[in-house]
Scaffold this motif. Sequence first.
Motif, PDB file in Angstrom:
ATOM      1  N   PHE A  87      25.878  73.107  21.451  1.00  0.00           N
ATOM      2  CA  PHE A  87      25.345  71.753  21.028  1.00  0.00           C
ATOM      3  C   PHE A  87      26.078  70.645  21.626  1.00  0.00           C
ATOM      4  CE2 PHE A  87      23.371  73.742  17.174  1.00  0.00           C
ATOM      5  CZ  PHE A  87      22.030  73.107  17.236  1.00  0.00           C
ATOM      6  N   LEU A  88      25.710  69.697  22.244  1.00  0.00           N
ATOM      7  CA  LEU A  88      26.237  68.593  22.825  1.00  0.00           C
ATOM      8  C   LEU A  88      25.572  67.157  22.537  1.00  0.00           C
ATOM      9  CD1 LEU A  88      26.019  68.827  26.713  1.00  0.00           C
ATOM     10  CD2 LEU A  88      24.824  70.024  25.220  1.00  0.00           C
ATOM     11  N   ASP A  89      26.368  66.138  22.742  1.00  0.00           N
ATOM     12  CA  ASP A  89      25.442  64.806  22.881  1.00  0.00           C
ATOM     13  C   ASP A  89      25.725  64.525  24.067  1.00  0.00           C
ATOM     14  OD1 ASP A  89      24.412  62.450  22.620  1.00  0.00           O
ATOM     15  OD2 ASP A  89      25.868  61.627  21.022  1.00  0.00           O
ATOM     16  N   PHE A  90      25.078  64.852  25.332  1.00  0.00           N
ATOM     17  CA  PHE A  90      25.113  64.780  26.564  1.00  0.00           C
ATOM     18  C   PHE A  90      25.030  62.957  26.797  1.00  0.00           C
ATOM     19  CE2 PHE A  90      20.795  65.249  27.054  1.00  0.00           C
ATOM     20  CZ  PHE A  90      20.420  64.175  28.216  1.00  0.00           C
ATOM     21  N   ASN A  91      24.093  62.437  26.287  1.00  0.00           N
ATOM     22  CA  ASN A  91      24.026  60.890  26.593  1.00  0.00           C
ATOM     23  C   ASN A  91      24.414  59.911  25.765  1.00  0.00           C
ATOM     24  OD1 ASN A  91      22.177  61.577  24.435  1.00  0.00           O
ATOM     25  ND2 ASN A  91      20.226  61.163  25.548  1.00  0.00           N
ATOM     26  N   GLN A  92      25.265  60.515  24.573  1.00  0.00           N
ATOM     27  CA  GLN A  92      26.265  59.778  23.731  1.00  0.00           C
ATOM     28  C   GLN A  92      25.337  58.836  22.570  1.00  0.00           C
ATOM     29  OE1 GLN A  92      30.057  60.270  23.092  1.00  0.00           O
ATOM     30  NE2 GLN A  92      28.794  61.977  23.589  1.00  0.00           N
ATOM     31  N   ASN A  93      24.164  59.324  22.459  1.00  0.00           N
ATOM     32  CA  ASN A  93      23.351  58.587  21.397  1.00  0.00           C
ATOM     33  C   ASN A  93      23.219  58.968  20.132  1.00  0.00           C
ATOM     34  OD1 ASN A  93      21.760  60.901  21.688  1.00  0.00           O
ATOM     35  ND2 ASN A  93      19.858  60.004  22.195  1.00  0.00           N
ATOM     36  N   GLY A  94      24.276  59.888  19.671  1.00  0.00           N
ATOM     37  CA  GLY A  94      24.296  60.458  18.236  1.00  0.00           C
ATOM     38  C   GLY A  94      23.493  61.524  18.000  1.00  0.00           C
ATOM     39  N   LEU A  95      22.880  62.136  18.845  1.00  0.00           N
ATOM     40  CA  LEU A  95      22.069  63.183  18.503  1.00  0.00           C
ATOM     41  C   LEU A  95      22.198  64.323  19.431  1.00  0.00           C
ATOM     42  CD1 LEU A  95      18.673  61.221  19.008  1.00  0.00           C
ATOM     43  CD2 LEU A  95      19.752  61.908  16.687  1.00  0.00           C
ATOM     44  N   LEU A  96      22.459  65.579  18.704  1.00  0.00           N
ATOM     45  CA  LEU A  96      22.867  66.950  19.261  1.00  0.00           C
ATOM     46  C   LEU A  96      21.823  67.343  20.238  1.00  0.00           C
ATOM     47  CD1 LEU A  96      24.743  68.956  16.586  1.00  0.00           C
ATOM     48  CD2 LEU A  96      25.724  67.446  18.451  1.00  0.00           C
ATOM     49  N   ASP A  97      22.157  67.503  21.363  1.00  0.00           N
ATOM     50  CA  ASP A  97      21.282  68.096  22.495  1.00  0.00           C
ATOM     51  C   ASP A  97      21.703  69.446  22.691  1.00  0.00           C
ATOM     52  OD1 ASP A  97      20.293  65.568  23.312  1.00  0.00           O
ATOM     53  OD2 ASP A  97      22.189  65.330  23.995  1.00  0.00           O
ATOM     54  N   LEU A  98      20.977  70.417  23.452  1.00  0.00           N
ATOM     55  CA  LEU A  98      21.197  71.872  23.529  1.00  0.00           C
ATOM     56  C   LEU A  98      21.319  72.332  25.089  1.00  0.00           C
ATOM     57  CD1 LEU A  98      18.724  73.545  20.972  1.00  0.00           C
ATOM     58  CD2 LEU A  98      21.139  74.156  21.459  1.00  0.00           C
ATOM     59  N   TYR A  99      22.258  73.098  25.282  1.00  0.00           N
ATOM     60  CA  TYR A  99      22.436  73.706  26.640  1.00  0.00           C
ATOM     61  C   TYR A  99      22.350  75.190  26.615  1.00  0.00           C
ATOM     62  CZ  TYR A  99      23.577  74.453  31.605  1.00  0.00           C
ATOM     63  OH  TYR A  99      23.365  74.886  33.026  1.00  0.00           O
ATOM     64  N   ILE A 100      21.741  75.956  27.285  1.00  0.00           N
ATOM     65  CA  ILE A 100      21.307  77.394  26.952  1.00  0.00           C
ATOM     66  C   ILE A 100      21.445  78.133  28.318  1.00  0.00           C
ATOM     67  CG2 ILE A 100      19.961  79.021  26.064  1.00  0.00           C
ATOM     68  CD1 ILE A 100      18.210  76.600  24.980  1.00  0.00           C
ATOM     69  N   ALA A 101      22.407  79.045  28.505  1.00  0.00           N
ATOM     70  CA  ALA A 101      22.684  79.942  29.339  1.00  0.00           C
ATOM     71  C   ALA A 101      21.690  81.088  29.669  1.00  0.00           C
ATOM     72  CB  ALA A 101      23.994  80.511  29.475  1.00  0.00           C
ATOM     73  N   ASN A 102      21.173  81.456  30.990  1.00  0.00           N
ATOM     74  CA  ASN A 102      20.144  82.341  30.944  1.00  0.00           C
ATOM     75  C   ASN A 102      20.639  83.375  32.165  1.00  0.00           C
ATOM     76  OD1 ASN A 102      17.842  83.461  30.853  1.00  0.00           O
ATOM     77  ND2 ASN A 102      16.543  81.889  31.776  1.00  0.00           N
ATOM     78  N   GLY A 103      20.109  84.446  32.079  1.00  0.00           N
ATOM     79  CA  GLY A 103      20.406  85.605  33.088  1.00  0.00           C
ATOM     80  C   GLY A 103      19.361  85.320  34.385  1.00  0.00           C
ATOM     81  N   SER A 104      19.663  86.123  35.084  1.00  0.00           N
ATOM     82  CA  SER A 104      18.418  85.946  36.382  1.00  0.00           C
ATOM     83  C   SER A 104      18.564  87.390  37.143  1.00  0.00           C
ATOM     84  CB  SER A 104      18.837  84.974  37.254  1.00  0.00           C
ATOM     85  OG  SER A 104      20.120  85.320  37.854  1.00  0.00           O
ATOM     86  N   PHE A 105      17.572  87.155  37.925  1.00  0.00           N
ATOM     87  CA  PHE A 105      17.613  88.714  38.964  1.00  0.00           C
ATOM     88  C   PHE A 105      18.804  88.585  39.781  1.00  0.00           C
ATOM     89  CE2 PHE A 105      16.681  90.952  42.609  1.00  0.00           C
ATOM     90  CZ  PHE A 105      15.910  92.252  41.927  1.00  0.00           C
ATOM     91  N   HIS A 106      19.535  89.536  39.878  1.00  0.00           N
ATOM     92  CA  HIS A 106      20.605  89.628  40.382  1.00  0.00           C
ATOM     93  C   HIS A 106      20.771  90.971  41.381  1.00  0.00           C
ATOM     94  CE1 HIS A 106      24.991  89.708  41.691  1.00  0.00           C
ATOM     95  NE2 HIS A 106      25.083  88.276  41.344  1.00  0.00           N
ATOM     96  N   ASP A 107      21.167  90.824  42.885  1.00  0.00           N
ATOM     97  CA  ASP A 107      20.926  91.879  43.653  1.00  0.00           C
ATOM     98  C   ASP A 107      21.652  93.196  43.506  1.00  0.00           C
ATOM     99  OD1 ASP A 107      19.294  90.879  45.157  1.00  0.00           O
ATOM    100  OD2 ASP A 107      20.416  89.666  46.430  1.00  0.00           O
ATOM    101  N   VAL A 108      23.316  92.764  42.687  1.00  0.00           N
ATOM    102  CA  VAL A 108      23.873  93.936  42.349  1.00  0.00           C
ATOM    103  C   VAL A 108      23.568  94.816  40.988  1.00  0.00           C
ATOM    104  CG1 VAL A 108      26.268  94.324  41.809  1.00  0.00           C
ATOM    105  CG2 VAL A 108      25.814  92.658  43.545  1.00  0.00           C
ATOM    106  N   ILE A 109      23.060  93.940  39.835  1.00  0.00           N
ATOM    107  CA  ILE A 109      22.912  94.408  38.836  1.00  0.00           C
ATOM    108  C   ILE A 109      21.526  94.820  38.282  1.00  0.00           C
ATOM    109  CG2 ILE A 109      25.192  93.468  37.736  1.00  0.00           C
ATOM    110  CD1 ILE A 109      23.809  91.239  36.439  1.00  0.00           C
ATOM    111  N   SER A 110      20.557  93.904  38.987  1.00  0.00           N
ATOM    112  CA  SER A 110      19.117  94.151  38.540  1.00  0.00           C
ATOM    113  C   SER A 110      18.578  95.274  39.384  1.00  0.00           C
ATOM    114  CB  SER A 110      18.581  92.811  38.750  1.00  0.00           C
ATOM    115  OG  SER A 110      19.004  91.939  38.165  1.00  0.00           O
ATOM    116  N   SER A 111      17.414  95.839  38.865  1.00  0.00           N
ATOM    117  CA  SER A 111      16.548  96.889  39.411  1.00  0.00           C
ATOM    118  C   SER A 111      15.237  96.351  39.278  1.00  0.00           C
ATOM    119  CB  SER A 111      16.577  98.213  38.593  1.00  0.00           C
ATOM    120  OG  SER A 111      16.273  98.187  37.280  1.00  0.00           O
TER     121      SER A 111
END
Length: 564
Positions: A87-111
Motif C-alpha cells: 500500500f502506498l500513496d504514490f500521488n500524495q492525494n490521501g488515498l492508498l494505491d497498490l503496487y503488486i510484484a509478479n513472477g514471470s517466465f525465466h530461462d533458469v527456473i521456468s519449464s
Amino acid sequence: MPFRKIIFNSCSIYTIILFSLTALFLGSGCAEKEGSATGESGTAAMPAEGTHNFVDVTKPSGIDFVHKMGDEHLSNVIESVGGGCAFLDFNQNGLLDLYIANGSFHDVISSGNRPRVQSRNALYENLGNGRFRNVTERARVGDTGYSMGVTIGDFNNNGYPDIYVSNYGPNVLYRNNGDGTFTDITSRAGVAGNESSAGAVWLDYNNNGLLDLYVANYVEFNPELNLSYAPDGYPGPLNFKGQADVLYRNNGDGTFTDVTAEMGLYNPAGRAMGVGSLDLDGDGYPDIFVANDAMANYFYRNEEGNGFRDVAVRAGLAFNRGGEATASMGVSFADFTGDGLMDLFVSDDSYNSLYENQGGGLFRDVSFPSGIAIASGQHVGWAAAFIDFNNNTHKDIYIVNGELKHLHGQEDQLFENDGNRGFRDVSADQGPYFSEAMVGRGGCFGDFDNDGDIDVFIVNLNQEAVLLRNDIGNRNNWLLVNLVGTQSNRDGIGATVRVTTGDLTQTDQKTGGGQYLSKNDPRLHFGLGDYDIIDRIEISWPSGTVQSLENVSVNQILTIEEQQ
C-alpha cells in the motif's frame, strides 16, 4: 465514517470492454488495459457494507491482478517464494494505491514454453470511490523481471514515495517523479545486486535523516540439482548455498554504497525470506530481524550506527519455543501486551512464533500459551500482521496461509486478542473468504477506503489476488497518524508514537517494511474503542526530537510534522 484530514504543523473513469482473458492475458499477471476500473459502469456492483466482517470486493474494485510464477507446475523453491505487495500513496492525494510484484517466465527456473505475453508488476491507482484503475504503463513501473517483494520509502526526501522491487536477478529502484510517473534509476543508484532477493526494508540505521536499504537474499539456486524427495517433488532450501544479505547506505546524492561487511552484516550462509527493522531495545537506533528459511533467524543489534552484531541466540529470537529452526517467512511488530515494549510475530511452516518482549534485550516465544500455536499448526503461514481489526484497542493477528511446496490452498486465519495475553481463532466469523483455500503468499494491510478500519490485500501464488474490505472496525473509534519528518527522514521511519486515552497507552513504531515481501499502510493505526477523546499523543523522532499533542479528537487522519 467520512474521511477527515487535519494537518498539524507544530510550528505553526471509463467504461471498458471486457475481452476474453484467454485471448488477451495469456501468460499475463495483470490486466494491461490502462485506466480500467471494473465496476465504474455497474458491471460489478460493490457489496453493501455490514454483510460480513470482511467482504471480498476485488472484482467491483477493478483489481484484476492474477499472480504468475512463470510455470504451469510448481517445480522449485524459487517459484514458491513470491509475490509481495504494498500500500502506498504514490500521488500524495490521501488515498492508498497498490503496487503488486509478479513472477514471470525465466530461462533458469521456468519449464515449458515461454508465454506469448510477458507478465509484469502492476500499479493500481485508488480512485477514492472504492475503485482502482491500472496505471502501470502510464507510471512506468511494470517491471518484467521475476519479482518477489516490494518495499516503499522516500529515499530522497522529496515528499513522494519511491518503489524498490526485489527480484530473482537484478532488483529495481523506481524514483517517484511527483507527477504520476517513475524513473528506473537502479543502475545509477547502485542497488541492483544480482542475487535471489526476497524481502527488503528501508531504515535509517545511522539516524542521519536519509533512508538506507537492507536487502534480504535467499539461495544460490542451481537448476541442475535434481535431488528430491518424492513427497516434495524438488530439492528444498537446504540443498542450496545461502546468499549474503546487503546493506546499502544512502549517500544523499541519489546513489548508495554497499556497507554490508563494514557494518558487520556479511553472512553468506543466510537463506533469508522476510526482513524487518525496528528499535527493539529502545536505544534510539533501528535493529534488524531476518527471517531465515530452515535455519536460525538473525537479530542484528544496531550499535549506535557504528555496526551491527547478531544477538539472536542470546535474545531468544533465533529459534522457536521447541529450539527448532523453522522455515520462517515474515515478521511483524507490535506491542500486543500494552506494556510499551515491542513484540514480534514470525510466520513459519510449524506453529508460528509469537515473541513477547521481556525487556533487557530478551524475548520469549509464547505462541503455545497464547493459543496461537495449536490453532495454526496445520497451516503454513506467510504474510502476517498485527492489526486491531475491530478497533477495540487490542492488536490482533492476521495470517495469510498456503501450502509450502505444492499449489494446494489453505484458509487464512484471524486471531483476536483477548486483552490478557491470549488469542482466539475467530476466522469462521469473518466472512466467506475465510472458508476458501488459497495458496497465499504476500499481503499488505491498510485503510484503503479511509473509513478508520484496516482492510487486507492478499497475493495468492499463481492465482487471483484478493482485496478484503473491513466493514466492522469503524463501529469503534480510531485514529490514523501520518508522520512527516523534517530533521528525521521524511517518512518518519523509526519514530515511536504513544497514544494515551484514559489510563491506556498504546505504543507503535513506524517501520519501512516487514510482513512477508510486502509493505503496509504508511500511516500508524490505533483502535480507540469507545474513548471519545485522546488525552495525549507523544512522538519520539529518530532525530531525538520529542513532541506532543493534547486533547485530540478521535476518528480522523492526523498528519504530524516534526518540530524544527
